[in-house]
Design an enzyme around this catalytic site. Sequence first.
Site, mmCIF file in Angstrom:
data_model
loop_
_atom_site.group_PDB
_atom_site.id
_atom_site.type_symbol
_atom_site.label_atom_id
_atom_site.label_comp_id
_atom_site.label_asym_id
_atom_site.label_seq_id
_atom_site.Cartn_x
_atom_site.Cartn_y
_atom_site.Cartn_z
ATOM 1 N N GLU A 116 42.130 68.998 32.770
ATOM 2 C CA GLU A 116 41.468 67.485 32.835
ATOM 3 C C GLU A 116 41.179 67.458 34.318
ATOM 4 O O GLU A 116 41.533 68.145 35.300
ATOM 5 C CB GLU A 116 42.535 66.816 32.576
ATOM 6 C CG GLU A 116 42.187 65.155 32.508
ATOM 7 C CD GLU A 116 43.057 64.319 32.037
ATOM 8 O OE1 GLU A 116 44.122 64.581 31.466
ATOM 9 O OE2 GLU A 116 42.524 62.929 31.887
ATOM 10 N N ASN B 83 40.214 60.508 22.769
ATOM 11 C CA ASN B 83 41.421 60.770 22.989
ATOM 12 C C ASN B 83 42.443 59.544 23.282
ATOM 13 O O ASN B 83 41.891 58.644 23.847
ATOM 14 C CB ASN B 83 41.533 61.708 24.642
ATOM 15 C CG ASN B 83 42.732 61.966 25.032
ATOM 16 O OD1 ASN B 83 43.588 62.700 24.584
ATOM 17 N ND2 ASN B 83 43.154 60.917 26.208
ATOM 18 N N GLU B 84 43.571 60.165 22.698
ATOM 19 C CA GLU B 84 44.556 58.652 22.679
ATOM 20 C C GLU B 84 44.019 57.382 22.719
ATOM 21 O O GLU B 84 43.983 56.368 23.457
ATOM 22 C CB GLU B 84 45.496 58.675 24.058
ATOM 23 C CG GLU B 84 46.361 59.955 24.245
ATOM 24 C CD GLU B 84 47.521 60.004 25.352
ATOM 25 O OE1 GLU B 84 47.490 59.081 26.055
ATOM 26 O OE2 GLU B 84 48.213 60.734 25.230
ATOM 27 N N TYR C 240 55.366 63.851 24.951
ATOM 28 C CA TYR C 240 55.910 64.656 26.060
ATOM 29 C C TYR C 240 57.487 64.673 26.243
ATOM 30 O O TYR C 240 58.015 63.598 26.027
ATOM 31 C CB TYR C 240 55.194 63.930 27.496
ATOM 32 C CG TYR C 240 53.847 64.259 27.694
ATOM 33 C CD1 TYR C 240 53.442 65.388 28.270
ATOM 34 C CD2 TYR C 240 52.708 63.519 27.197
ATOM 35 C CE1 TYR C 240 52.084 65.552 28.756
ATOM 36 C CE2 TYR C 240 51.491 63.696 27.475
ATOM 37 C CZ TYR C 240 51.140 65.053 28.134
ATOM 38 O OH TYR C 240 49.693 65.087 28.346
ATOM 39 N N GLU D 246 48.842 67.918 23.293
ATOM 40 C CA GLU D 246 49.393 67.498 24.765
ATOM 41 C C GLU D 246 51.048 67.569 24.461
ATOM 42 O O GLU D 246 51.433 66.825 23.737
ATOM 43 C CB GLU D 246 48.615 66.242 25.284
ATOM 44 C CG GLU D 246 47.386 66.023 25.791
ATOM 45 C CD GLU D 246 47.156 64.866 26.414
ATOM 46 O OE1 GLU D 246 47.850 64.230 27.116
ATOM 47 O OE2 GLU D 246 45.955 64.569 26.401
ATOM 48 N N GLN E 211 49.725 70.451 32.005
ATOM 49 C CA GLN E 211 48.314 71.123 31.965
ATOM 50 C C GLN E 211 48.316 72.348 32.780
ATOM 51 O O GLN E 211 49.351 72.627 33.310
ATOM 52 C CB GLN E 211 47.443 70.043 32.668
ATOM 53 C CG GLN E 211 47.331 68.708 31.995
ATOM 54 C CD GLN E 211 46.157 67.738 32.330
ATOM 55 O OE1 GLN E 211 45.266 68.173 33.171
ATOM 56 N NE2 GLN E 211 46.102 66.614 31.789
HETATM 57 O O1 AHR Z 1 48.074 64.821 30.557
HETATM 58 C C1 AHR Z 1 48.119 63.585 31.341
HETATM 59 C C2 AHR Z 1 47.520 62.625 30.596
HETATM 60 O O2 AHR Z 1 48.455 62.196 29.459
HETATM 61 C C3 AHR Z 1 46.410 62.487 29.581
HETATM 62 O O3 AHR Z 1 45.103 62.442 30.317
HETATM 63 C C4 AHR Z 1 46.437 61.514 28.475
HETATM 64 O O4 AHR Z 1 45.732 62.048 27.241
HETATM 65 C C5 AHR Z 1 47.911 61.634 28.224
HETATM 66 O O5 AHR Z 1 48.385 60.449 28.317
#
Ligand code: AHR
Length: 514
Positions: A48, A195-196, A265, A322, A370
């Site tokens: 990103e 995205n999101e 996450y 992600e 990432q």
């Molecule tokens: O990976 C960092 C961020 O996490 C990304 O930009 C977003 O999609 C998520 O909230």
Amino acid sequence: MNFKNLCRPILAVTLIVTPMVWADTKVALDVEHPGSQINKNIYGQFMEHLGRGIYEGVWVGEDSKIPNTNGYRNDVVKALKELKVPLLRWPGGCFADEYHWQDGIGPRDQRPKGVNTNWGGVIEPNSFGTHEFLNFAEMLGADAYVNGNLGTGTAKEMAQWLEYMTSDSDSTLANMRRANGRDKPWKLPFFAIGNETWGCGGSMTPEFYGHLYKQYASFLKTPADNTPILIASGGTDDRLDWTEELSSLDPVFAYRIEAISHHYYTVPTGVWEKKGNALGFPEEEWASTMSRTLHMEEILKKNLAILDKNDPEKKLGFYVDEWGTWYDVSEGDPGFLYQQNSIRDAVVAALNLNLFHQHAERVQMTIIAQMVNVLQAMILTDKEKMILTPTYHVFRMHTPFQDATYLPVSLTGNPEYKLGEHSVPKISASAAKDKDGKIWITLVNTNPSDSEIIEVEGKYTSLVGEVLSADKMDAHNTFEAPNTVTPVVFKAKASNGKLRLKLPAKSVLVAELK
Ligand code: AHR
């Protein structure tokens, strides 16, 4: 596994031949009932426009003193080639919904400069754009996954971007691409619409997004031989409403939906305002990290049950595009999400990969966040210096699993690792058969202090591979000491017809069974 291709010499050899009288945990592989193919794209990577993930991390420009080829730094490219990166996602993340592709084409010195409003408010020079990304994916032999801008872009802008990338016609946009240095279209296997979208991508409800998805998807027209799989931006964490809604959209003329994404996450404390440190954390946070990582299993099961209900023909993929650890920023600009990476991250990566292998039928893509210098990275750089993280080693050790066939595994014994309110199985395992018929096993020990005697049942006579372990819970590599956490060769031989091994505390083992 090709040991010759490792980035550095293997430092030590563990050879276990001593008969062990008993095993705490027994592992059995069901080779008679193989499961699905483990799509290589489970090992996807994310780049990103965030912090030093692209600029410095991958792209330094042709005039840089850092050795590079056409602007891409040589050391990073070499390391990524050894990972056999199957898939690259770009340009975001939250960045994607503010990215206007026309800013990133044409002569670099004439590209407009923007402000990266999501990540640190820094100037975005746009020197890494569509050509730089798609050429990079080609250079690595990786599938390209482009994330479209739904939040601030129009359907026209999105459709035109696809035409620019994939059309071999005489259209103005295809000719613009040619004028910018690329004659033939690139292959574009994956494209996402937003995205999101529940958050940074537009704060939408699933229903509102569902309507927009259909509208945008209706206009995304590509050549028949270069049509990307279309990915709908799905939910996060324990939310199930996105998968429910998107998997039950009425089919109408023209629009397609082929996969639903989901993000999860591992935040050690579970509190975003104080996530926990990457290093120097208490054992309580080791334990919470393990249990929050294994929560992925519940997320997968619940979402896959919805998909099985709404899509019994299993046309829809479930892409965890992600995942990974997210700690408090340890140094640098707080907007850059730079964090160190320790043996804890290696164990987290291996636990997630085992879960993805188990659910490979629907989970055909997952992407760790990432790739370089951001969150749970493979690679960290400091100007001209580069190090490989423990997570990198786990990904490199797992390359035999890419496109291999999953073999069900059962564990007996397997005590819990418990601390306070957290309790997780001590051992996690998965296995697969590769295209050459070799059988591979992964064993992960979540206990930071105690090793485990493991017996692999069956007629196997030996096991050879690599193990990654460390003395301390936060052992990590630095630019001064880059090989503190590095894999070593691991071998075990059967004795009296039993194949037993001692799996070190806090470790990841990947080995071929013979
Ligand atoms: O990976 C960092 C961020 O996490 C990304 O930009 C977003 O999609 C998520 O909230």
